[in-house]
Design a protein around this motif. Structure first.
Motif, PDB file in Angstrom:
ATOM      1  N   SER A  10       0.870  -1.192   0.000  1.00 17.45           N
ATOM      2  CA  SER A  10       0.000   0.000   0.000  1.00 17.45           C
ATOM      3  C   SER A  10       0.901   1.234   0.000  1.00 17.45           C
ATOM      4  O   SER A  10       1.979   1.210   0.584  1.00 17.45           O
ATOM      5  N   PRO A  11       0.448   2.287  -0.660  1.00 14.55           N
ATOM      6  CA  PRO A  11       1.281   3.499  -0.675  1.00 14.55           C
ATOM      7  C   PRO A  11       1.290   4.162   0.698  1.00 14.55           C
ATOM      8  O   PRO A  11       0.348   3.998   1.477  1.00 14.55           O
ATOM      9  N   ILE A  12       2.352   4.885   0.989  1.00 14.82           N
ATOM     10  CA  ILE A  12       2.429   5.621   2.262  1.00 14.82           C
ATOM     11  C   ILE A  12       1.435   6.797   2.207  1.00 14.82           C
ATOM     12  O   ILE A  12       1.433   7.568   1.257  1.00 14.82           O
ATOM     13  N   VAL A  13       0.578   6.855   3.221  1.00 16.70           N
ATOM     14  CA  VAL A  13      -0.414   7.940   3.304  1.00 16.70           C
ATOM     15  C   VAL A  13      -0.332   8.587   4.688  1.00 16.70           C
ATOM     16  O   VAL A  13       0.268   8.013   5.603  1.00 16.70           O
ATOM     17  N   ASN A  14      -0.968   9.719   4.841  1.00 18.44           N
ATOM     18  CA  ASN A  14      -0.890  10.442   6.121  1.00 18.44           C
ATOM     19  C   ASN A  14      -1.543   9.696   7.274  1.00 18.44           C
ATOM     20  O   ASN A  14      -1.041   9.690   8.388  1.00 18.44           O
ATOM     21  N   ASP A  15      -2.702   9.096   7.004  1.00 24.80           N
ATOM     22  CA  ASP A  15      -3.452   8.451   8.077  1.00 24.80           C
ATOM     23  C   ASP A  15      -3.200   6.936   8.053  1.00 24.80           C
ATOM     24  O   ASP A  15      -3.656   6.241   7.135  1.00 24.80           O
ATOM     25  N   PRO A  16      -2.514   6.407   9.066  1.00 23.12           N
ATOM     26  CA  PRO A  16      -2.200   4.968   9.066  1.00 23.12           C
ATOM     27  C   PRO A  16      -3.437   4.068   9.005  1.00 23.12           C
ATOM     28  O   PRO A  16      -3.360   2.946   8.510  1.00 23.12           O
ATOM     29  N   ASP A  17      -4.576   4.590   9.468  1.00 24.07           N
ATOM     30  CA  ASP A  17      -5.798   3.777   9.418  1.00 24.07           C
ATOM     31  C   ASP A  17      -6.392   3.700   8.021  1.00 24.07           C
ATOM     32  O   ASP A  17      -7.351   2.967   7.781  1.00 24.07           O
ATOM     33  N   ARG A  18      -5.853   4.522   7.114  1.00 23.91           N
ATOM     34  CA  ARG A  18      -6.415   4.531   5.762  1.00 23.91           C
ATOM     35  C   ARG A  18      -5.392   4.065   4.712  1.00 23.91           C
ATOM     36  O   ARG A  18      -5.467   4.416   3.544  1.00 23.91           O
ATOM     37  N   ALA A  19      -4.454   3.238   5.161  1.00 24.74           N
ATOM     38  CA  ALA A  19      -3.420   2.733   4.234  1.00 24.74           C
ATOM     39  C   ALA A  19      -3.954   1.491   3.508  1.00 24.74           C
ATOM     40  O   ALA A  19      -3.437   0.383   3.666  1.00 24.74           O
ATOM     41  N   PHE A  20      -4.992   1.690   2.737  1.00 26.07           N
ATOM     42  CA  PHE A  20      -5.650   0.562   2.066  1.00 26.07           C
ATOM     43  C   PHE A  20      -4.824   0.072   0.874  1.00 26.07           C
ATOM     44  O   PHE A  20      -4.152   0.852   0.217  1.00 26.07           O
ATOM     45  N   MET A  21      -4.927  -1.213   0.608  1.00 26.06           N
ATOM     46  CA  MET A  21      -4.299  -1.714  -0.611  1.00 26.06           C
ATOM     47  C   MET A  21      -5.355  -1.737  -1.715  1.00 26.06           C
ATOM     48  O   MET A  21      -6.551  -1.889  -1.438  1.00 26.06           O
ATOM     49  N   SER A  22      -4.913  -1.590  -2.942  1.00 21.10           N
ATOM     50  CA  SER A  22      -5.863  -1.550  -4.055  1.00 21.10           C
ATOM     51  C   SER A  22      -6.379  -2.959  -4.343  1.00 21.10           C
ATOM     52  O   SER A  22      -5.747  -3.958  -3.973  1.00 21.10           O
ATOM     53  N   ASP A  23      -7.521  -3.026  -5.025  1.00 20.33           N
ATOM     54  CA  ASP A  23      -8.061  -4.341  -5.408  1.00 20.33           C
ATOM     55  C   ASP A  23      -7.098  -5.050  -6.354  1.00 20.33           C
ATOM     56  O   ASP A  23      -6.958  -6.268  -6.313  1.00 20.33           O
ATOM     57  N   ALA A  24      -6.439  -4.249  -7.216  1.00 27.11           N
ATOM     58  CA  ALA A  24      -5.481  -4.847  -8.169  1.00 27.11           C
ATOM     59  C   ALA A  24      -4.339  -5.513  -7.399  1.00 27.11           C
ATOM     60  O   ALA A  24      -3.897  -6.618  -7.748  1.00 27.11           O
ATOM     61  N   MET A  25      -3.878  -4.856  -6.336  1.00 18.52           N
ATOM     62  CA  MET A  25      -2.794  -5.438  -5.525  1.00 18.52           C
ATOM     63  C   MET A  25      -3.294  -6.699  -4.806  1.00 18.52           C
ATOM     64  O   MET A  25      -2.594  -7.709  -4.747  1.00 18.52           O
TER      65      MET A  25
END
Ligand SMILES: O=P(O)(O)OC[C@H]1O[C@H](O[C@H]2O[C@H](CO)[C@@H](O)[C@H](O)[C@H]2O)[C@H](O)[C@@H](O)[C@@H]1O
Length: 335
Positions: A18-33
């Motif tokens: 998952s890409p690095i994002v500001n909110d750790p609770d929203r570090a979702f992985m994509s469906d493609a991944m």
């Protein structure tokens, strides 16, 4: 030849899947991944080794055909099939409710059991002498072995969490994340550089009084961990062993990760003398990895190739060249 070897795939989560994002609770992985990881999991034993708690990383990934090691490998659950050393100091046998609750067969098994009950004139389930989890264990043989080398530190970890929570209320943007066997203090959202310095000082001095704990650095995060002699590298070795690959000279571990803590796993692969340590980084950096991918998008493409690779002999041939091609591509990417 790589085709004759058994590949075992290890993946870090944040910054890799998952890409690095500001909110750790929203570090979702994509469906493609998710699809790519699932395909890889169908062809090779695959494990995610994350700094997150095992439950949390499972909630993000939601795949049942792979293994999970949380808290930088301090929380590992493997099927009991290969665990020879049942009396290992840190191992306990259990049924992993979370995994089972999501198991495709779960509802079917319960339904079958209910039908069987009806056939024997609606005896209550307890009449069979099973509790719910025993029933599932009985029908599916899903006993798991949990390896928890830092379990004795849990009360202290909770105590430290409270201290850190108190500290972070004083710094705007700082947050605390409970990863079960380690605590993360995040400062990605602390705008003021001076505040970052103050936060680090406060955390350092608070943790100093806990002799059995150490602070590790990560991507805009301070990770407070008990000083058990355990890391992602040792977790990789433990998983290989407990998935039935110990001493196998034909096993090729692949490890893909982006962070400092993944370096221990790269080092372990170098130590084993076989395998592919792959760092995820878009810039040049010092690493023990021999290969690199730029970002999670490249990880996704690589996993898609890997997932297709073992299909048939013709696929094998083209995929072999694509793996070799990947090496060449990676050789030209800075590591
Ligand atoms: O071993 P990993 O799976 O890579 O976990 C390491 C830490 O990752 C997470 O933090 C990092 O990603 C966050 C979401 O993108 C980001 O906001 C943060 O700045 C990064 O450090 C996770 O939240 C930590 O608890 C993990 O220890």
């Amino acid at each position: 030849m790589v085709q004759e070897k058994k590949m075992v795939v290890f993946l870090d989560y944040d910054g890799t899947l998952s890409p690095i994002v500001n909110d750790p609770d929203r570090a979702f992985m994509s469906d493609a991944m998710r699809l790519a990881v699932s395909e890889v999991g169908k062809r090779y034993p695959t494990a995610i080794v994350s700094g997150r708690s095992r439950d949390k990383v499972f909630d993000f990934v939601k795949l049942n055909n792979i293994y999970y090691a949380g808290s930088h490998g301090m929380d590992i659950s493997t099927p009991s099939d290969y665990v020879k050393n049942g009396n290992h100091k840190h191992q306990t046998r259990a049924i992993d409710k979370k995994m089972l609750a999501c198991h495709r067969c779960f509802n079917y098994c319960i339904q079958s059991l209910e039908m069987a009950q009806r056939e024997v004139e609606l005896q209550p389930m307890d009449a069979f002498g099973f509790h719910d989890l025993d029933i599932v264990d009985h029908l599916q043989g899903n006993e798991m072995v949990n390896f928890l080398p830092a379990q004795e530190f849990l009360p202290k970890i909770q105590e430290i969490k409270k201290v850190l929570q108190e500290i972070t209320t004083k710094i705007k943007g700082a947050t605390v994340e409970d990863n079960k066997f380690c605590i993360s203090v995040h400062y990605r959202c602390v705008i003021n550089e001076e505040d970052v310095g103050i936060l680090k000082e406060m955390v350092n001095s608070a943790v100093e009084s806990y002799k059995d704990f150490k602070i590790f650095g990560g991507k805009k995060v301070m990770e407070i961990r008990p000083t058990v002699n355990w890391d992602k590298g040792r977790a990789l070795l433990y998983l290989l062993d407990n998935l039935g690959f110990d001493n196998s000279s034909d096993v090729l571990p692949i490890y893909i990760g982006d962070d400092k803590t993944d370096e221990d796993a790269f080092e372990m692969i170098n130590c084993i003398g076989r395998g592919f340590p792959i760092v995820v980084s878009s810039t040049a950096k010092e690493t023990k990895a021999s290969y690199s991918l730029r970002d999670p998008m490249e990880v996704n493409s690589f996993l898609l190739l890997l997932g297709k690779w073992k299909g048939s002999s013709s696929v094998d041939k083209s995929a072999d060249s694509s793996i070799e091609g990947k090496k060449r591509v990676m050789a030209s990417i800075d590591i």
